[in-house]
Design a protein around this motif. Structure first.
Motif, PDB file in Angstrom:
ATOM      1  N   SER A   7      -1.996  -2.901  -3.944  1.00 59.53           N
ATOM      2  CA  SER A   7      -1.591  -3.994  -4.818  1.00 59.53           C
ATOM      3  C   SER A   7      -1.168  -5.148  -3.919  1.00 59.53           C
ATOM      4  CB  SER A   7      -0.448  -3.574  -5.744  1.00 59.53           C
ATOM      5  OG  SER A   7       0.728  -3.314  -4.986  1.00 59.53           O
ATOM      6  N   THR A  24      -1.059   5.603  -6.857  1.00 61.48           N
ATOM      7  CA  THR A  24      -2.490   5.848  -6.708  1.00 61.48           C
ATOM      8  C   THR A  24      -2.958   5.297  -5.361  1.00 61.48           C
ATOM      9  OG1 THR A  24      -2.934   3.756  -7.867  1.00 61.48           O
ATOM     10  CG2 THR A  24      -2.893   5.761  -9.191  1.00 61.48           C
ATOM     11  N   ARG A  40      -4.496   2.986  -3.819  1.00 64.86           N
ATOM     12  CA  ARG A  40      -5.086   1.654  -3.895  1.00 64.86           C
ATOM     13  C   ARG A  40      -4.056   0.645  -3.391  1.00 64.86           C
ATOM     14  NH1 ARG A  40      -2.756  -1.095  -8.014  1.00 64.86           N
ATOM     15  NH2 ARG A  40      -1.713   0.111  -9.639  1.00 64.86           N
ATOM     16  N   HIS A  74      -4.878  -8.962  -6.517  1.00 64.13           N
ATOM     17  CA  HIS A  74      -5.481  -7.764  -7.117  1.00 64.13           C
ATOM     18  C   HIS A  74      -5.505  -7.834  -8.646  1.00 64.13           C
ATOM     19  CE1 HIS A  74      -1.263  -6.916  -7.782  1.00 64.13           C
ATOM     20  NE2 HIS A  74      -1.555  -5.826  -8.463  1.00 64.13           N
ATOM     21  N   TRP A  92       0.812  -1.215   0.000  1.00 63.61           N
ATOM     22  CA  TRP A  92       0.000   0.000   0.000  1.00 63.61           C
ATOM     23  C   TRP A  92       0.846   1.266   0.000  1.00 63.61           C
ATOM     24  CZ3 TRP A  92       0.074   3.614   3.993  1.00 63.61           C
ATOM     25  CH2 TRP A  92       0.789   3.235   5.136  1.00 63.61           C
TER      26      TRP A  92
END
Length: 218
Positions: free
Chosen positions: A172, A168, A170, A179, A163
């Protein structure tokens, strides 16, 4: 917001939440996974035999590798655009050997003739089979093997949630890459992969009784 406030009120709580996500893990039904992969292998055998047979009847020696991942792209382009007579809509990047590029055989180039995400009545059967081979081979190798390898003794996978390294806002994930499950590319493969995940606890008898704090998921 000051840096100190951002650290204490955003980053630290986010770090705790991500750590809890990893500790909780994703319980995986190994029997269902193995059954799915076995079915995919059977389907891959049928599809590769079909595509290779169609190529042979047209005088093209096309051969998939044993794991269905590898195939000579030049032979595939010769089969699709030379033997089948399909129009070329995309070329590879230019090089010294091929200044104009070569006819592309990637998914984007072939989606003109067939689509797994949105099947059409006029889909080319051979092109559709080629796309299915790629999708099933990736599902078996990238996801099936990864979930089997990373499943721990508690029956769950515990991905690394990255994180703090993405630009961005979000998450992964890696080991396994949860993800990246192909949501829209091939719904059959995506639904099968998601069916491997099972609840860690029995579901509550009613919606009102649902509280994640009761079973340690938060």
């Amino acid at each position: 917001m000051k840096i100190d406030d951002y650290y204490h009120h955003v980053l630290l709580p986010a770090n705790r939440a991500v750590s809890q996500l990893r500790r909780a893990g994703l319980p995986v039904d190994l029997a269902r996974l193995e059954a799915t992969v076995k079915d995919w292998e059977h389907r891959l055998h049928e599809l590769t035999a079909y595509v290779e047979g169609e190529a042979i009847t047209r005088g093209c020696a096309l051969k998939y590798s044993r794991d269905a991942f590898g195939v000579d792209q030049r032979k595939l382009a010769e089969f699709l655009y030379g033997k089948l007579g399909l129009d070329v809509y995309k070329y590879t990047d230019p090089s010294k050997t091929y200044p104009q590029g070569q006819p592309s055989t990637d998914d984007q180039a072939l989606m003109v003739y067939a689509s797994l995400a949105v099947p059409r009545s006029d889909d080319h059967p051979i092109v559709r089979a080629i796309l299915q081979i790629r999708s099933l081979a990736k599902g078996r190798g990238t996801y099936g093997a990864a979930f089997r390898r990373t499943r721990r003794a508690d029956g769950a996978c515990h991905p690394h949630f990255n994180w703090a390294v993405v630009r961005t806002p979000r998450l992964s994930a890696s080991d396994p890459p949860v993800h990246q499950i192909p949501e829209r590319a091939d719904m059959l493969v995506a639904d099968a992969i998601k069916s491997w995940f099972v609840p860690g606890v029995a579901p509550p008898p009613s919606r009102e009784a649902w509280d994640p704090r009761m079973h340690g998921s938060c």
